[in-house]
Design an enzyme around this catalytic site. Structure first.
Site, mmCIF file in Angstrom:
data_model
loop_
_atom_site.group_PDB
_atom_site.id
_atom_site.type_symbol
_atom_site.label_atom_id
_atom_site.label_comp_id
_atom_site.label_asym_id
_atom_site.label_seq_id
_atom_site.Cartn_x
_atom_site.Cartn_y
_atom_site.Cartn_z
ATOM 1 N N GLU A 150 -19.669 20.020 -10.812
ATOM 2 C CA GLU A 150 -20.056 20.073 -9.389
ATOM 3 C C GLU A 150 -19.820 18.738 -8.699
ATOM 4 O O GLU A 150 -20.020 18.603 -7.502
ATOM 5 C CB GLU A 150 -21.542 20.391 -9.226
ATOM 6 C CG GLU A 150 -22.132 21.285 -10.233
ATOM 7 C CD GLU A 150 -23.579 21.628 -9.965
ATOM 8 O OE1 GLU A 150 -23.836 22.335 -8.990
ATOM 9 O OE2 GLU A 150 -24.445 21.175 -10.736
ATOM 10 N N ARG A 161 -29.614 27.903 -16.571
ATOM 11 C CA ARG A 161 -29.324 26.530 -16.144
ATOM 12 C C ARG A 161 -30.620 25.721 -16.200
ATOM 13 O O ARG A 161 -31.637 26.149 -15.663
ATOM 14 C CB ARG A 161 -28.778 26.518 -14.724
ATOM 15 C CG ARG A 161 -28.516 25.094 -14.265
ATOM 16 C CD ARG A 161 -27.832 25.047 -12.943
ATOM 17 N NE ARG A 161 -28.730 25.325 -11.841
ATOM 18 C CZ ARG A 161 -28.346 25.363 -10.570
ATOM 19 N NH1 ARG A 161 -27.085 25.152 -10.262
ATOM 20 N NH2 ARG A 161 -29.202 25.606 -9.609
ATOM 21 N N ASN A 185 -20.420 25.001 -4.586
ATOM 22 C CA ASN A 185 -21.282 24.630 -3.451
ATOM 23 C C ASN A 185 -21.461 23.111 -3.408
ATOM 24 O O ASN A 185 -21.340 22.485 -2.356
ATOM 25 C CB ASN A 185 -22.658 25.291 -3.559
ATOM 26 C CG ASN A 185 -22.568 26.793 -3.741
ATOM 27 O OD1 ASN A 185 -21.543 27.378 -3.445
ATOM 28 N ND2 ASN A 185 -23.620 27.409 -4.238
ATOM 29 N N ASP A 186 -21.755 22.555 -4.576
ATOM 30 C CA ASP A 186 -21.923 21.103 -4.613
ATOM 31 C C ASP A 186 -20.588 20.385 -4.692
ATOM 32 O O ASP A 186 -20.428 19.310 -4.120
ATOM 33 C CB ASP A 186 -22.811 20.703 -5.806
ATOM 34 C CG ASP A 186 -24.278 20.870 -5.454
ATOM 35 O OD1 ASP A 186 -24.663 20.418 -4.362
ATOM 36 O OD2 ASP A 186 -25.027 21.464 -6.242
ATOM 37 N N HIS A 192 -38.449 29.656 2.858
ATOM 38 C CA HIS A 192 -39.078 30.717 2.065
ATOM 39 C C HIS A 192 -38.900 32.063 2.748
ATOM 40 O O HIS A 192 -38.727 33.086 2.091
ATOM 41 C CB HIS A 192 -40.577 30.435 1.902
ATOM 42 C CG HIS A 192 -40.841 29.200 1.114
ATOM 43 N ND1 HIS A 192 -41.966 28.448 1.276
ATOM 44 C CD2 HIS A 192 -40.115 28.590 0.174
ATOM 45 C CE1 HIS A 192 -41.913 27.424 0.455
ATOM 46 N NE2 HIS A 192 -40.800 27.489 -0.215
ATOM 47 N N ARG A 240 -24.688 19.700 2.409
ATOM 48 C CA ARG A 240 -24.503 21.145 2.608
ATOM 49 C C ARG A 240 -25.595 21.793 3.438
ATOM 50 O O ARG A 240 -25.451 22.915 3.892
ATOM 51 C CB ARG A 240 -24.342 21.858 1.257
ATOM 52 C CG ARG A 240 -25.575 21.853 0.384
ATOM 53 C CD ARG A 240 -25.239 22.227 -1.046
ATOM 54 N NE ARG A 240 -25.786 23.509 -1.435
ATOM 55 C CZ ARG A 240 -25.932 23.908 -2.695
ATOM 56 N NH1 ARG A 240 -25.526 23.134 -3.679
ATOM 57 N NH2 ARG A 240 -26.435 25.069 -2.981
ATOM 58 N N ARG A 264 -30.912 30.220 -11.848
ATOM 59 C CA ARG A 264 -31.383 28.984 -11.202
ATOM 60 C C ARG A 264 -32.880 28.819 -11.489
ATOM 61 O O ARG A 264 -33.720 29.271 -10.725
ATOM 62 C CB ARG A 264 -31.170 29.048 -9.696
ATOM 63 C CG ARG A 264 -29.722 28.986 -9.245
ATOM 64 C CD ARG A 264 -29.677 28.979 -7.723
ATOM 65 N NE ARG A 264 -28.408 28.547 -7.199
ATOM 66 C CZ ARG A 264 -27.474 29.373 -6.702
ATOM 67 N NH1 ARG A 264 -27.686 30.661 -6.681
ATOM 68 N NH2 ARG A 264 -26.340 28.882 -6.217
ATOM 69 N N CYS A 278 -19.466 29.557 -10.468
ATOM 70 C CA CYS A 278 -20.716 30.192 -10.028
ATOM 71 C C CYS A 278 -21.149 29.740 -8.630
ATOM 72 O O CYS A 278 -22.237 30.078 -8.183
ATOM 73 C CB CYS A 278 -21.830 29.959 -11.043
ATOM 74 S SG CYS A 278 -22.203 28.236 -11.325
HETATM 75 C C1 PEP Z 1 -23.174 25.121 -6.917
HETATM 76 O O1 PEP Z 1 -23.427 23.954 -6.617
HETATM 77 O O2 PEP Z 1 -22.114 25.687 -6.632
HETATM 78 C C2 PEP Z 1 -24.174 25.911 -7.651
HETATM 79 C C3 PEP Z 1 -23.895 27.114 -8.099
HETATM 80 O O3 PEP Z 1 -25.409 25.366 -7.801
HETATM 81 P P1 PEP Z 1 -26.517 25.378 -6.624
HETATM 82 O O4 PEP Z 1 -25.978 26.195 -5.489
HETATM 83 O O5 PEP Z 1 -27.741 25.936 -7.222
HETATM 84 O O6 PEP Z 1 -26.619 23.925 -6.300
HETATM 85 MG MG MG Z 2 -25.117 22.990 -7.520
#
Ligand code: PEP
Ligand code: MG
Length: 574
Positions: free
Chosen positions: A436, A336, A459-460, A193, A470, A300, A507
């Site tokens: 993802e 989302r 990212n995922d 946080h 991650r 998000r 994204c």
């Molecule tokens: C991702 O996974 O790239 C993504 C944009 O979602 P988050 O980072 O919220 O998991």
């Molecule tokens: Mg993600």
């Protein structure tokens, strides 16, 4: 010799801070075992209860001091600590130890804290580690009242870089009021946080720089470079002057770029690229608009569920979405559906998966389809919000086509309900999905045909392709967006979406990273969604890029990436 402490940089717009170090007097609260006599038990319990009340009063005072410009969600962080302080789970346990073991109030609280921490640790859950930090902040505050320790003096900190073992969100708010230049903490991660708050308030910060508050000294001149997550001390005059110029340059550059924020994002050869913003809080819309986003590519929404005991109802969802839609004018807003699970958990135990590996468990769309009472209010709110602007609904973490089918069925049922209730919504709302999971990337054609749009969540996608958590500090070094497997999956999704004529965006963090954007454009990506602070830099970068040149370079790159280090290959582009 330069002294350098390395952690994780937080901050996108202000990346460099220079200032005198101020080590917060966070002497560890040292609690030694002590007991009272049976006759003193009642008085000890009263002393403890008074201390809890006084700690709660301090937090209420902090709530009053939240600066006006702070995002509205900040109060929730403090509320979490207030809830913890007022929770009988904390005070009740300590009181029981005073009553049963005649422990002093301080010692009872310490023992109870240790017991709770053991429970958190056994759960091995990244989100609960954040809760453990919250618990420590709260316990520390009560201890300080009990031991009548002076509160840290937050005065005269203007322009200083604060060093601390750890900071609570409440501390960050007080420090922000003192106009600090930045802060460095020994503990904490980018998901805490405290880090989220620093980002929202635009404070350059480095978190998780182990030992920094002990290695760096009070009063010495420090440089924070959040791009590399490092705090530098004992810099030679030439280094200081370099960073001073760099800070000035960044500031002026941001002002200059902002002047062109309303201009469309085009490449040197006049190709229009869509630049969208990723947001977490409704208050992030301001930065998205200021930096000229073409719309919101990723909202998000799970942040609506965090730091609270209950879950938001339909009205709360609807109000938050309307705020974003209205803030964005007539521009598209991609909402989302919630991606709870893994490192983002609700406090409500009903929706907290108990599996061993949260990243591979009941997360995002899986949780929503299993718990329709969680999903339905959000879907209804998104549909209602669609009456007020160009709203798109995006499903996270898709793996199977039947997940799309089930989600569509639920959306259809909600549409029928709203129609029967005479409530407006856009009947043609676009329904898209995130790619993802490698399975979805490999089946991109089928997803592209089943959905109105796709967005790649790198990212995922990277974490699942390379089998690395991650947020696990031990394997972070393996997190490699340039891995040929990742790039092949991205290329495959781009080609399949184009073949199906389905709009595609990206994204994940790669979409706003200057190192990857030219390659992504060369591979065929025409829409990028990123944190608002990155928009101006990427728009500027586009102006110097020629798409036809990038396409040729990208084709060569993809052909040779197995033979040569991708970074070396890419360095030859410039
Ligand atoms: C991702 O996974 O790239 C993504 C944009 O979602 P988050 O980072 O919220 O998991
Ligand atoms: Mg993600």
């Amino acid at each position: 010799m330069i002294v350098s402490c390395v952690g994780i940089g937080v901050g996108a717009e202000s990346r460099i801070a220079i200032g005198e170090a101020h080590v917060l007097g966070q002497r560890p609260v040292c609690v030694t075992p002590s007991w009272v006599t049976p006759l003193e038990v009642d008085a000890e319990i009263s002393r403890f209860e008074l201390a809890v009340q006084s700690a709660a009063a301090q937090l209420h005072a902090v709530l009053e001091q939240i600066p006006e410009e702070a995002p509205s969600d900040i109060a929730d962080f403090i509320d979490t600590h207030l809830l913890m302080i007022e929770d009988k789970g904390i005070s009740g346990g300590a009181i029981q130890l005073i009553r049963e073991q005649f422990a002093s109030a301080e010692w009872a609280l310490q023992q109870h804290r240790d017991n709770l921490v053991q429970v958190f640790e056994q759960m091995d859950d990244a989100y609960l580690r954040t809760r453990r930090d919250d618990l420590d902040h709260v316990v520390r505050r009560i201890h300080k009242v009990l031991m009548q320790t002076e509160e840290d003096n937050h005065e005269h900190l203007t322009g200083r870089i604060v060093l601390a073992e750890d900071l609570s969100p409440a501390d960050v708010i007080l420090l922000h009021n003192q106009e600090i230049a930045g802060f460095v903490t020994d503990f904490g991660g980018p998901m805490s946080h405290t880090a989220i708050l620093a980002r929202s308030l635009g404070i350059p910060a480095i978190v998780g720089a182990r030992g920094a508050s002990h290695c760096l000294s009070h009063g010495e001149l420090l440089v924070l470079d959040t791009r590399y997550g490092c705090a530098l001390a004992n810099c030679a005059p030439a280094v200081l002057s370099y960073y001073g110029d760099e800070r000035e340059f960044q500031h002026e550059r941001a002002l200059l770029l902002r002047k062109h924020s309303a201009e469309p994002a085009v490449t040197a050869d006049k190709a229009r690229i869509e630049l969208l913003a990723n947001i977490e809080l409704a208050s992030d819309v301001e930065a998205a608009v200021l930096n000229g986003a073409d719309g919101i590519g990723l909202y998000r929404t799970e942040f609506l569920y965090m730091n609270r005991r209950d879950i938001p109802d339909e009205e709360e969802h609807y109000a938050a979405y309307r705020e974003v839609i209205e803030g964005m004018g007539h521009k598209p807003v991609t909402i989302r559906t919630l991606d709870l699970g893994a490192d983002k958990q609700a406090l409500d135990a009903r929706f907290r998966p108990c599996g061993g590996n949260p990243a591979l468990g009941l997360r995002a769309i899986r949780l929503c389809l299993k718990e329709p009472e969680l999903f339905r209010p959000q879907v209804r709110a998104i549909l209602r919000a669609s009456a007020h602007g160009d709203v798109r609904l995006m499903l996270p973490m898709l793996t199977n086509l039947w997940e799309v089918e089930q989600a569509r069925n639920l959306i259809r049922r909600c549409q029928q309900e709203l129609q029967a209730e005479g409530i407006d919504f856009d009947p043609n709302i676009q329904i898209g999905g995130m790619i993802e999971v490698p399975a979805a990337a490999l089946s991109a054609r089928a997803f592209a045909e089943a959905l109105d749009f796709l967005s790649i969540g790198t990212n995922d996608l990277i974490q699942y392709t390379l089998a690395i958590d991650r947020i696990d500090e031990e394997v972070n070094y393996l997190y490699d967006p340039f891995h040929p497997a990742v790039l092949q999956l991205i290329a495959h999704v781009i080609n399949e979406a184009a073949a199906a004529n389905t709009p595609l965006s990206i994204c994940g963090e790669m979409g706003g990273d200057e190192r990857f954007v030219p390659l992504l454009l060369g591979m065929g990506m025409r829409s990028l969604s990123m944190q608002p602070a990155a928009l101006l830099d990427i728009k500027q970068l586009l102006r110097s890029q020629d798409l036809s040149v990038l396409q040729t370079k990208a084709a060569g790159f993809l052909q040779n990436m197995h033979e040569e280090d991708p970074l070396t290959l890419l360095s030859r582009w410039h």
